[in-house]
Write a protein that holds these residues in place. Structure first.
Motif, PDB file in Angstrom:
ATOM      1  N   ILE A  59       0.851  -1.194   0.000  1.00  0.00           N
ATOM      2  CA  ILE A  59       0.000   0.000   0.000  1.00  0.00           C
ATOM      3  C   ILE A  59       0.884   1.241   0.000  1.00  0.00           C
ATOM      4  N   LYS A  60       0.531   2.196  -0.825  1.00  0.00           N
ATOM      5  CA  LYS A  60       1.398   3.347  -1.056  1.00  0.00           C
ATOM      6  C   LYS A  60       1.114   4.497  -0.087  1.00  0.00           C
ATOM      7  N   SER A 107      -6.040   1.823  -8.313  1.00  0.00           N
ATOM      8  CA  SER A 107      -6.406   3.093  -7.686  1.00  0.00           C
ATOM      9  C   SER A 107      -7.597   3.728  -8.394  1.00  0.00           C
ATOM     10  N   ASP A 145      -1.224   3.413  -6.749  1.00  0.00           N
ATOM     11  CA  ASP A 145      -1.502   2.130  -6.131  1.00  0.00           C
ATOM     12  C   ASP A 145      -2.280   1.254  -7.112  1.00  0.00           C
TER      13      ASP A 145
END
Length: 290
Positions: A115-116, A254, A251
Protein backbone atom coordinates in the motif's frame (compact mmCIF):
# COMPACT_ATOMS: atom_id res chain seq x y z
CA UNK A 1 20.87 21.65 -8.17
CA UNK A 2 20.76 25.39 -8.32
CA UNK A 3 20.38 26.44 -4.67
CA UNK A 4 22.38 23.49 -3.35
CA UNK A 5 24.13 21.94 -6.33
CA UNK A 6 26.46 19.12 -5.23
CA UNK A 7 30.14 19.56 -5.90
CA UNK A 8 30.99 18.26 -9.34
CA UNK A 9 34.04 16.47 -8.04
CA UNK A 10 32.03 14.39 -5.60
CA UNK A 11 30.87 10.95 -6.66
CA UNK A 12 27.69 11.01 -4.56
CA UNK A 13 25.62 12.28 -7.48
CA UNK A 14 26.68 9.47 -9.83
CA UNK A 15 26.11 6.83 -7.18
CA UNK A 16 22.82 8.17 -5.88
CA UNK A 17 21.16 10.37 -8.47
CA UNK A 18 22.17 8.87 -11.78
CA UNK A 19 22.02 5.37 -10.35
CA UNK A 20 18.33 5.70 -9.55
CA UNK A 21 17.04 6.04 -13.12
CA UNK A 22 14.22 3.58 -13.59
CA UNK A 23 15.00 2.26 -17.05
CA UNK A 24 14.03 -1.22 -18.12
CA UNK A 25 14.92 -3.80 -20.72
CA UNK A 26 13.01 -3.65 -24.01
CA UNK A 27 11.79 -7.16 -23.19
CA UNK A 28 9.43 -5.49 -20.73
CA UNK A 29 7.07 -4.05 -23.33
CA UNK A 30 5.27 -0.85 -22.30
CA UNK A 31 1.57 -1.17 -21.82
CA UNK A 32 -0.44 2.03 -21.85
CA UNK A 33 -3.38 1.93 -19.42
CA UNK A 34 -6.83 2.55 -20.80
CA UNK A 35 -8.49 5.75 -19.75
CA UNK A 36 -12.10 6.79 -19.49
CA UNK A 37 -13.94 10.04 -20.07
CA UNK A 38 -13.70 12.92 -17.58
CA UNK A 39 -14.92 10.82 -14.70
CA UNK A 40 -13.34 8.87 -11.90
CA UNK A 41 -13.90 5.18 -11.26
CA UNK A 42 -17.10 5.93 -9.37
CA UNK A 43 -18.52 7.96 -12.24
CA UNK A 44 -18.01 11.38 -10.64
CA UNK A 45 -16.10 14.39 -11.89
CA UNK A 46 -12.32 14.46 -11.60
CA UNK A 47 -12.06 17.14 -8.92
CA UNK A 48 -10.61 17.53 -5.43
CA UNK A 49 -14.15 17.27 -4.02
CA UNK A 50 -14.69 13.80 -5.47
CA UNK A 51 -11.25 12.20 -5.84
CA UNK A 52 -10.53 9.72 -3.00
CA UNK A 53 -7.02 10.91 -2.15
CA UNK A 54 -5.16 9.89 1.01
CA UNK A 55 -5.95 13.26 2.52
CA UNK A 56 -9.17 14.94 1.45
CA UNK A 57 -8.50 17.95 -0.75
CA UNK A 58 -4.76 17.20 -0.96
CA UNK A 59 -2.75 15.47 -3.67
CA UNK A 60 0.15 13.60 -2.06
CA UNK A 61 3.03 13.13 -4.49
CA UNK A 62 6.08 10.93 -4.03
CA UNK A 63 9.56 11.57 -5.39
CA UNK A 64 13.10 10.43 -4.63
CA UNK A 65 16.16 12.53 -3.93
CA UNK A 66 15.92 15.52 -6.32
CA UNK A 67 18.36 15.82 -9.20
CA UNK A 68 18.32 17.51 -12.58
CA UNK A 69 16.71 17.54 -15.08
CA UNK A 70 13.77 16.02 -13.23
CA UNK A 71 13.89 18.29 -10.17
CA UNK A 72 15.81 21.54 -9.80
CA UNK A 73 16.16 22.22 -6.10
CA UNK A 74 13.44 20.70 -3.96
CA UNK A 75 10.36 19.12 -5.62
CA UNK A 76 8.24 21.96 -4.24
CA UNK A 77 10.08 24.44 -6.49
CA UNK A 78 8.02 23.64 -9.58
CA UNK A 79 11.31 23.62 -11.50
CA UNK A 80 12.59 20.59 -13.34
CA UNK A 81 10.58 18.42 -15.71
CA UNK A 82 8.79 16.17 -13.23
CA UNK A 83 8.19 18.88 -10.65
CA UNK A 84 6.59 21.07 -13.30
CA UNK A 85 4.68 18.07 -14.66
CA UNK A 86 3.19 17.27 -11.26
CA UNK A 87 1.94 20.80 -10.73
CA UNK A 88 0.47 20.83 -14.25
CA UNK A 89 -1.35 17.53 -13.59
CA UNK A 90 -2.54 18.82 -10.22
CA UNK A 91 -3.89 21.98 -11.84
CA UNK A 92 -5.66 19.94 -14.50
CA UNK A 93 -7.37 18.03 -11.69
CA UNK A 94 -8.32 21.23 -9.88
CA UNK A 95 -5.67 21.32 -7.14
CA UNK A 96 -3.93 24.56 -6.25
CA UNK A 97 -0.15 24.50 -5.70
CA UNK A 98 -0.63 24.64 -1.94
CA UNK A 99 -2.81 21.52 -2.13
CA UNK A 100 0.13 19.41 -3.38
CA UNK A 101 2.09 17.67 -0.62
CA UNK A 102 5.40 15.97 -1.36
CA UNK A 103 6.85 12.89 0.33
CA UNK A 104 10.25 11.28 -0.20
CA UNK A 105 10.31 7.57 -1.03
CA UNK A 106 12.67 4.96 -2.42
CA UNK A 107 12.22 3.50 -5.88
CA UNK A 108 11.47 0.14 -4.28
CA UNK A 109 8.53 1.68 -2.41
CA UNK A 110 7.13 2.97 -5.66
CA UNK A 111 7.13 -0.28 -7.64
CA UNK A 112 6.35 -2.70 -4.79
CA UNK A 113 2.81 -4.10 -4.37
CA UNK A 114 2.59 -2.65 -0.85
CA UNK A 115 0.00 0.00 0.00
CA UNK A 116 1.40 3.35 -1.06
CA UNK A 117 2.02 6.38 1.21
CA UNK A 118 1.18 8.61 -1.76
CA UNK A 119 -1.50 9.27 -4.35
CA UNK A 120 0.88 9.48 -7.30
CA UNK A 121 4.64 9.15 -7.73
CA UNK A 122 6.84 10.99 -10.24
CA UNK A 123 10.15 9.12 -10.27
CA UNK A 124 11.20 8.41 -13.88
CA UNK A 125 9.46 5.04 -13.75
CA UNK A 126 9.39 3.02 -16.96
CA UNK A 127 6.06 1.39 -17.76
CA UNK A 128 6.48 -2.39 -18.00
CA UNK A 129 4.07 -5.30 -17.96
CA UNK A 130 5.83 -6.78 -14.94
CA UNK A 131 5.50 -3.59 -12.89
CA UNK A 132 1.90 -3.13 -14.03
CA UNK A 133 1.05 -6.32 -12.15
CA UNK A 134 1.93 -4.58 -8.88
CA UNK A 135 1.05 -0.92 -9.52
CA UNK A 136 -1.03 1.29 -11.80
CA UNK A 137 0.53 3.62 -14.36
CA UNK A 138 -0.88 6.78 -15.84
CA UNK A 139 -0.79 7.33 -19.56
CA UNK A 140 2.86 7.91 -20.55
CA UNK A 141 4.29 11.39 -20.29
CA UNK A 142 7.67 10.77 -21.92
CA UNK A 143 9.15 8.43 -24.51
CA UNK A 144 12.84 8.06 -23.82
CA UNK A 145 15.87 7.52 -26.08
CA UNK A 146 19.35 6.23 -25.33
CA UNK A 147 22.08 8.86 -25.63
CA UNK A 148 25.80 8.46 -26.28
CA UNK A 149 28.16 10.59 -24.18
CA UNK A 150 31.89 11.07 -24.79
CA UNK A 151 34.63 13.03 -23.05
CA UNK A 152 35.43 16.46 -24.47
CA UNK A 153 39.13 15.63 -24.61
CA UNK A 154 38.83 11.91 -25.35
CA UNK A 155 39.86 9.97 -28.46
CA UNK A 156 36.25 9.89 -29.67
CA UNK A 157 35.33 13.53 -29.06
CA UNK A 158 34.81 14.07 -32.79
CA UNK A 159 32.60 11.00 -33.33
CA UNK A 160 29.37 11.69 -35.21
CA UNK A 161 28.34 8.23 -36.45
CA UNK A 162 28.10 4.75 -34.99
CA UNK A 163 31.04 3.68 -37.15
CA UNK A 164 33.21 6.44 -35.65
CA UNK A 165 32.92 4.70 -32.28
CA UNK A 166 34.01 1.26 -33.46
CA UNK A 167 36.79 -0.05 -31.26
CA UNK A 168 35.70 2.09 -28.30
CA UNK A 169 35.10 0.91 -24.77
CA UNK A 170 31.42 1.77 -24.21
CA UNK A 171 29.88 1.87 -20.76
CA UNK A 172 26.28 0.82 -20.11
CA UNK A 173 24.15 0.22 -17.06
CA UNK A 174 23.78 -3.52 -16.50
CA UNK A 175 20.30 -5.00 -16.99
CA UNK A 176 18.89 -1.75 -18.37
CA UNK A 177 17.87 -0.48 -21.78
CA UNK A 178 21.31 0.94 -22.50
CA UNK A 179 22.85 -2.55 -22.60
CA UNK A 180 20.41 -3.91 -25.19
CA UNK A 181 20.53 -0.72 -27.26
CA UNK A 182 24.34 -0.71 -27.37
CA UNK A 183 24.51 -4.38 -28.35
CA UNK A 184 21.95 -3.79 -31.12
CA UNK A 185 23.80 -0.71 -32.41
CA UNK A 186 27.36 -2.05 -32.49
CA UNK A 187 27.35 -5.79 -31.95
CA UNK A 188 30.99 -6.85 -31.50
CA UNK A 189 32.39 -3.62 -32.98
CA UNK A 190 32.81 -2.09 -29.51
CA UNK A 191 33.76 -3.42 -26.10
CA UNK A 192 30.74 -3.06 -23.84
CA UNK A 193 31.56 -2.39 -20.18
CA UNK A 194 28.64 -2.78 -17.73
CA UNK A 195 28.31 -0.65 -14.58
CA UNK A 196 25.97 -1.01 -11.64
CA UNK A 197 24.89 2.63 -11.96
CA UNK A 198 25.04 5.25 -14.69
CA UNK A 199 26.95 7.58 -12.37
CA UNK A 200 29.72 5.02 -12.01
CA UNK A 201 30.01 4.90 -15.77
CA UNK A 202 30.14 8.68 -16.04
CA UNK A 203 32.93 8.79 -13.48
CA UNK A 204 34.83 6.19 -15.52
CA UNK A 205 34.28 8.26 -18.67
CA UNK A 206 35.64 11.40 -17.03
CA UNK A 207 38.73 9.51 -15.85
CA UNK A 208 39.39 7.95 -19.26
CA UNK A 209 38.67 4.37 -18.18
CA UNK A 210 36.01 4.10 -20.90
CA UNK A 211 35.55 6.03 -24.15
CA UNK A 212 31.78 6.53 -24.20
CA UNK A 213 28.72 6.03 -22.00
CA UNK A 214 25.21 5.07 -23.11
CA UNK A 215 22.30 6.19 -20.93
CA UNK A 216 18.90 7.87 -21.08
CA UNK A 217 19.48 10.94 -23.24
CA UNK A 218 17.55 13.34 -20.98
CA UNK A 219 19.53 12.18 -17.98
CA UNK A 220 22.68 12.31 -20.12
CA UNK A 221 22.17 15.93 -21.13
CA UNK A 222 21.89 16.92 -17.47
CA UNK A 223 24.87 14.75 -16.54
CA UNK A 224 27.07 16.35 -19.19
CA UNK A 225 26.04 19.93 -18.42
CA UNK A 226 25.55 19.91 -14.65
CA UNK A 227 27.47 17.06 -13.03
CA UNK A 228 30.20 16.11 -15.54
CA UNK A 229 30.91 19.28 -17.59
CA UNK A 230 33.92 17.67 -19.25
CA UNK A 231 31.62 15.46 -21.34
CA UNK A 232 29.12 15.91 -24.16
CA UNK A 233 26.14 14.07 -25.67
CA UNK A 234 26.89 13.41 -29.35
CA UNK A 235 23.68 11.63 -30.35
CA UNK A 236 21.18 8.87 -29.63
CA UNK A 237 21.17 5.21 -30.60
CA UNK A 238 18.61 3.87 -33.06
CA UNK A 239 15.46 2.70 -31.28
CA UNK A 240 15.09 -1.04 -30.71
CA UNK A 241 12.03 -3.03 -29.68
CA UNK A 242 9.13 -1.38 -27.90
CA UNK A 243 9.52 2.31 -26.99
CA UNK A 244 10.53 3.02 -23.42
CA UNK A 245 7.89 5.23 -21.81
CA UNK A 246 7.61 6.82 -18.38
CA UNK A 247 4.38 7.09 -16.40
CA UNK A 248 3.16 8.37 -13.06
CA UNK A 249 2.72 5.54 -10.56
CA UNK A 250 -0.37 4.88 -8.47
CA UNK A 251 -1.50 2.13 -6.13
CA UNK A 252 -2.80 -0.96 -7.91
CA UNK A 253 -6.43 -0.48 -9.00
CA UNK A 254 -6.41 3.09 -7.69
CA UNK A 255 -9.61 5.03 -8.19
CA UNK A 256 -7.42 7.95 -9.25
CA UNK A 257 -5.77 6.27 -12.25
CA UNK A 258 -8.35 7.21 -14.89
CA UNK A 259 -8.45 10.84 -13.83
CA UNK A 260 -4.66 11.17 -13.63
CA UNK A 261 -4.29 9.54 -17.05
CA UNK A 262 -6.89 11.88 -18.47
CA UNK A 263 -4.97 14.86 -17.04
CA UNK A 264 -1.70 13.66 -18.63
CA UNK A 265 -3.45 13.14 -21.97
CA UNK A 266 -4.98 16.63 -21.82
CA UNK A 267 -1.53 18.13 -21.19
CA UNK A 268 -0.17 16.19 -24.16
CA UNK A 269 -3.04 17.33 -26.38
CA UNK A 270 -2.75 21.04 -25.55
CA UNK A 271 1.03 21.11 -26.00
CA UNK A 272 1.95 21.58 -22.35
CA UNK A 273 4.04 18.42 -22.16
CA UNK A 274 5.93 19.36 -25.30
CA UNK A 275 6.70 22.76 -23.79
CA UNK A 276 7.92 21.19 -20.54
CA UNK A 277 10.14 18.72 -22.43
CA UNK A 278 11.72 21.53 -24.43
CA UNK A 279 12.23 23.74 -21.37
CA UNK A 280 13.65 21.20 -18.96
CA UNK A 281 15.00 18.20 -20.88
CA UNK A 282 16.77 20.09 -23.67
CA UNK A 283 17.22 16.98 -25.79
CA UNK A 284 15.00 17.90 -28.76
CA UNK A 285 17.96 18.69 -31.01
CA UNK A 286 20.07 15.64 -30.14
CA UNK A 287 20.41 13.74 -33.46
CA UNK A 288 20.14 9.98 -33.96
CA UNK A 289 23.47 8.40 -34.85
CA UNK A 290 23.53 6.38 -38.06
Amino acid sequence: MRPSRPALAATLVPAVALGLAACSSPDDAPETPETSAATDAAGGECSPETLPTLTEGTLTVAAGEPYEPWYVGEPTSGEGFESALVYAVASELGYAEEDVEWVTVTFEQIISPAIKPFDIAAYQTTITEERAEAVDFSSPYLTSRQGVIVADEGDFAGASTLADLEGARVGVTASQTSLDAAEAAWGDAVEIVPFNAAGDGMTALSSGTIDAMVMDVDQGVAASTVYFPDTQVIGTLPATGEPEQLGLVLDKDSELTDCVSQAVEALEADGTLAELRTEWLKSDDVPELS
